[in-house]
Write an enzyme that holds these catalytic residues in place. Structure first.
Site, PDB file in Angstrom:
ATOM      1  N   ASP A 311       0.886  -1.412  -0.229  1.00  0.00           N
ATOM      2  CA  ASP A 311      -0.100   0.101   0.167  1.00  0.00           C
ATOM      3  C   ASP A 311       0.940   1.279   0.037  1.00  0.00           C
ATOM      4  OD1 ASP A 311      -2.403   1.262  -0.137  1.00  0.00           O
ATOM      5  OD2 ASP A 311      -2.919   0.924   1.899  1.00  0.00           O
ATOM      6  N   LYS A 360      -8.236  -1.454   3.765  1.00  0.00           N
ATOM      7  CA  LYS A 360      -7.539  -0.217   3.554  1.00  0.00           C
ATOM      8  C   LYS A 360      -7.623   0.521   5.027  1.00  0.00           C
ATOM      9  CE  LYS A 360      -6.394   2.849   0.287  1.00  0.00           C
ATOM     10  NZ  LYS A 360      -4.971   2.941  -0.416  1.00  0.00           N
ATOM     11  N   LYS A 402      -7.466  15.447  -3.206  1.00  0.00           N
ATOM     12  CA  LYS A 402      -7.868  14.860  -1.855  1.00  0.00           C
ATOM     13  C   LYS A 402      -7.688  15.901  -0.628  1.00  0.00           C
ATOM     14  CE  LYS A 402      -4.853  11.669  -0.122  1.00  0.00           C
ATOM     15  NZ  LYS A 402      -4.429  10.281   0.033  1.00  0.00           N
ATOM     16  N   LYS A 480       2.557   1.807   3.153  1.00  0.00           N
ATOM     17  CA  LYS A 480       2.064   2.160   4.498  1.00  0.00           C
ATOM     18  C   LYS A 480       2.455   0.964   5.616  1.00  0.00           C
ATOM     19  CE  LYS A 480      -2.264   4.402   3.244  1.00  0.00           C
ATOM     20  NZ  LYS A 480      -2.350   4.224   1.754  1.00  0.00           N
TER      21      LYS A 480
HETATM   22  P1  NAD Z   1      -8.160   4.060  -9.751  1.00  0.00           P
HETATM   23  O1  NAD Z   1      -9.501   3.646  -9.629  1.00  0.00           O
HETATM   24  O2  NAD Z   1      -8.021   5.296 -10.649  1.00  0.00           O
HETATM   25  O3  NAD Z   1      -7.225   3.172 -10.819  1.00  0.00           O
HETATM   26  C1  NAD Z   1      -7.331   1.821 -10.476  1.00  0.00           C
HETATM   27  C2  NAD Z   1      -7.445   1.017 -11.915  1.00  0.00           C
HETATM   28  O4  NAD Z   1      -7.197  -0.501 -11.774  1.00  0.00           O
HETATM   29  C3  NAD Z   1      -8.389   1.240 -12.812  1.00  0.00           C
HETATM   30  O5  NAD Z   1      -8.369   1.887 -13.802  1.00  0.00           O
HETATM   31  C4  NAD Z   1      -9.331  -0.170 -12.953  1.00  0.00           C
HETATM   32  O6  NAD Z   1      -9.916  -0.321 -14.052  1.00  0.00           O
HETATM   33  C5  NAD Z   1      -8.068  -0.799 -12.888  1.00  0.00           C
HETATM   34  N1  NAD Z   1      -8.095  -2.301 -12.435  1.00  0.00           N
HETATM   35  C6  NAD Z   1      -8.905  -3.014 -11.317  1.00  0.00           C
HETATM   36  N2  NAD Z   1      -8.838  -4.145 -11.316  1.00  0.00           N
HETATM   37  C7  NAD Z   1      -7.842  -4.536 -12.108  1.00  0.00           C
HETATM   38  C8  NAD Z   1      -7.331  -5.818 -12.632  1.00  0.00           C
HETATM   39  N3  NAD Z   1      -7.756  -6.999 -11.927  1.00  0.00           N
HETATM   40  N4  NAD Z   1      -6.490  -5.930 -13.460  1.00  0.00           N
HETATM   41  C9  NAD Z   1      -5.941  -4.668 -14.373  1.00  0.00           C
HETATM   42  N5  NAD Z   1      -6.629  -3.448 -13.830  1.00  0.00           N
HETATM   43  C10 NAD Z   1      -7.406  -3.384 -12.836  1.00  0.00           C
HETATM   44  O7  NAD Z   1      -7.363   4.252  -8.675  1.00  0.00           O
HETATM   45  P2  NAD Z   1      -5.895   5.140  -8.438  1.00  0.00           P
HETATM   46  O8  NAD Z   1      -6.352   6.517  -7.785  1.00  0.00           O
HETATM   47  O9  NAD Z   1      -5.334   5.266  -9.775  1.00  0.00           O
HETATM   48  O10 NAD Z   1      -5.149   4.191  -7.387  1.00  0.00           O
HETATM   49  C11 NAD Z   1      -4.802   3.016  -7.726  1.00  0.00           C
HETATM   50  C12 NAD Z   1      -4.437   2.240  -6.524  1.00  0.00           C
HETATM   51  O11 NAD Z   1      -3.313   2.538  -5.625  1.00  0.00           O
HETATM   52  C13 NAD Z   1      -5.560   2.051  -5.457  1.00  0.00           C
HETATM   53  O12 NAD Z   1      -5.779   0.698  -5.118  1.00  0.00           O
HETATM   54  C14 NAD Z   1      -5.268   2.792  -4.283  1.00  0.00           C
HETATM   55  O13 NAD Z   1      -5.780   2.361  -3.068  1.00  0.00           O
HETATM   56  C15 NAD Z   1      -3.760   2.634  -4.334  1.00  0.00           C
HETATM   57  N6  NAD Z   1      -3.255   3.789  -3.383  1.00  0.00           N
HETATM   58  C16 NAD Z   1      -3.464   4.998  -4.147  1.00  0.00           C
HETATM   59  C17 NAD Z   1      -2.927   6.279  -3.536  1.00  0.00           C
HETATM   60  C18 NAD Z   1      -2.825   7.405  -3.878  1.00  0.00           C
HETATM   61  O14 NAD Z   1      -3.158   7.895  -5.142  1.00  0.00           O
HETATM   62  N7  NAD Z   1      -2.191   8.651  -3.433  1.00  0.00           N
HETATM   63  C19 NAD Z   1      -2.213   5.962  -2.133  1.00  0.00           C
HETATM   64  C20 NAD Z   1      -1.944   4.579  -1.746  1.00  0.00           C
HETATM   65  C21 NAD Z   1      -2.696   3.620  -2.263  1.00  0.00           C
END
Ligand code: NAD
Length: 524
Positions: A311, A360, A402, A480
């Site tokens: 994470d 999460k 955010k 994290k």
């Molecule tokens: P998002 O929802 O914009 O993008 C996620 C993408 O994953 C989507 O396009 C979705 O279609 C795709 N997806 C889902 N399941 C899939 C699979 N099985 N195979 C391939 N693609 C798949 O999310 P995001 O804002 O880009 O964040 C991505 C991840 O990063 C999340 O899980 C989030 O919890 C984690 N994260 C993000 C942040 C941050 O952006 N600051 C911080 C910590 C963790």
């Protein structure tokens, strides 16, 4: 400015009998000084300084690097891609306020510096972190990946609405031909509200066949783009936890059988990770789910492939691991930490599903445990802890912007309460994208590092060089809940985590760890 310190722009070269720069490798002998501590029956501690001599060998040449993102079409995936293309093409863009130039701010490798030492005039000399050892340039990273959405990257970037319209339209011609590969998908692992996105998925639901296809995708990417090394990073939706079941995912061989039998507790993220490991590609887990079930950890060790998780630590959690370290480190007893996030991107939308929120929530809640445990003067036993509340809300209007509002209340001197209230606002993906690039760059670098150890009179303990432990805890700064090798304690305090990266880089070129003593001035 009057500090007199200087940041040099060239490369760092260490001059020492313990360091050798050769055509293929940089060799460094490094005395590692640490302390063995024993708590005795009467509570006293016996501390014994010990020393081990390490020999490091780092391959000099960064390899042509490919980065495959799982979830390439999401907010993070498109922002990483847009930033790399904008930097490669030197694209500028206008906002109401001014013209903007592309940069890699927010990245340790590209935008931070490290102190080397004093010069003859007594000035602190700093160098960019990336000049300590040869690293891949982000502009040279070749991007690809999978997504359950079949949108091309230009359309996906527009939907994400992270970047300014002028920039997006200039990037469009470079990104509209980029189309994610078909994804391994299993509806029961992500929120139902993501179902409409799932238009670009593998035609087979047989997990063995999915695994083979993912492996083929990695091999094709590597060969068609003529890459020497590929790193795979999960930046897909947060999945629910996979149930850990004896006989299913507890060992590497059971997991391989479970995949062949399409067991329902093998998650898509575990499939991507197994595909990566079998293809010899390191895998980073940017979400909180348990992709790294025990069978995966065993497989990674068997195959000697690096894994890193879990994470991304990008915004509020990063701030928490600074602030809690500061307060507890200064002797304030934090009693309550109440933190709110609200934003309106797709990630937050999917976290409105209770089942997906669980991992999460656990990940966000556990981020300071070790900092609290480190102060048994303030906190006596498990019952004595912090009321830690984590609330997140989906507010569509805000998109990727955010908002983080946090309140920390501590008991200070003679029961004086010390309350800190903080408000942060940032584009979620602009916080995360530079971390993804750093992770790819550091993983490539650390995979070029080998070590051997000499221990006291026993001489050379390992007579040949070996790679670092596969659980890449040195990158805990980005995570994290850092995944650590067996027996290594988790460190969450951001300062300690950053010092670990910097001091390892220093060790690899035979420099002592930064101890901030500046004794040559205090006790000249
Ligand atoms: P998002 O929802 O914009 O993008 C996620 C993408 O994953 C989507 O396009 C979705 O279609 C795709 N997806 C889902 N399941 C899939 C699979 N099985 N195979 C391939 N693609 C798949 O999310 P995001 O804002 O880009 O964040 C991505 C991840 O990063 C999340 O899980 C989030 O919890 C984690 N994260 C993000 C942040 C941050 O952006 N600051 C911080 C910590 C963790």
């Amino acid at each position: 400015r009057t500090s007199g310190s200087t940041t040099a722009t060239g490369l760092l070269k260490v001059v020492s009998p313990d360091v050798k720069y050769e055509a293929d490798f940089i060799y460094a002998s490094y005395p590692y000084r640490t302390v063995n501590a024993v708590v005795q029956e009467d509570g006293d501690v016996r501390a014994e300084p010990v020393e081990r001599l390490y020999h490091f060998r780092t391959a000099v040449r960064p390899r042509k690097l490919g980065l495959m993102q799982v979830g390439w079409g999401g907010n993070n995936g498109t922002t990483v891609t847009a930033a790399v293309v904008a930097n490669q093409q030197n694209i500028t863009w206008e906002t109401r306020a001014q013209q903007h130039l592309p940069n890699y701010n927010g990245s340790l490798t590209q935008a931070s510096t490290m102190r080397v030492g004093f010069d003859a005039q007594g000035r602190d000399i700093f160098v960019p972190m990336k000049s300590v050892l040869p690293m891949v340039e982000p502009n040279d990273i070749v991007l690809g990946g999978w997504d359950i959405s079949g949108c091309n990257l230009a359309d996906a970037m527009d939907k994400a609405k992270v970047l300014e319209p002028d920039l997006r339209s200039k990037l469009r011609p470079f990104m509209e031909d980029m189309v994610p590969l078909r994804a391994a998908f299993d509806q029961q692992f992500i929120a139902k509200n993501q179902q409409p996105r799932a238009t670009n998925i593998l035609s087979t639901s047989d997990k063995g066949e999915q695994l083979e296809q993912l492996r083929k995708d990695i091999r094709n990417f590597k060969s068609t783009k003529e890459l020497e090394y590929v790193v795979i990073i999960w930046t897909g939706n947060s999945e629910r936890y996979a149930t850990e079941i004896t006989g299913v995912n507890d060992t590497a061989s059971n997991l391989m059988t479970a995949i062949k039998e399409s067991h329902q507790e093998v998650s898509p993220s575990t499939l991507y990770c197994v595909a990566a490991i079998l293809e010899g590609c390191p895998y980073v887990n940017g979400s909180p789910q348990n992709t790294f079930v025990p069978g995966v950890v065993e497989l990674a060790r068997e195959r000697n492939v690096m894994i890193c998780g879990d994470d991304f630590k990008s915004g509020q959690t990063k701030m928490k691991s600074v602030l809690v370290d500061y307060l507890i480190g200064c002797g304030f007893k934090i009693k309550t930490m109440v933190t709110y996030n609200h934003l309106g991107n797709n990630d937050m939308y999917q976290l409105t599903d209770e089942v997906m929120w669980k991992p999460k929530s656990a990940s966000k809640s556990r981020v300071v445990e070790d900092i609290v445990d480190s102060n048994g003067v303030l906190y006596k036993g498990n019952e004595d802890s912090i009321d830690h509340i984590v609330v997140v809300k989906y507010v569509p209007f805000l998109g990727d912007s955010k908002r983080d509002v946090s309140e920390y209340t501590s008991e200070g001197f003679m029961d004086g309460h010390y309350t800190t209230i903080m408000h942060n606002e940032c584009l979620d993906s602009a916080l995360c994208a530079p971390l993804i690039l750093d992770l790819a760059i550091f993983v490539e670098l650390f995979s070029r590092v080998q070590y051997a150890v000499e221990e006291g009179d026993a001489g050379l303990r390992k007579d040949k060089y070996s790679g670092m432990e596969t659980a890449l805890s040195v990158l805990g700064f980005y995570m994290k809940i850092p995944r650590v090798p067996p027996g290594e304690p988790i460190v969450s305090a951001l300062g300690r985590q950053k010092a670990c990266i910097e001091n390892l880089l220093r060790a690899l070129v035979g420099l002592p760890p930064e101890n901030n003593l500046l004794l040559e001035r205090k006790c000249p």
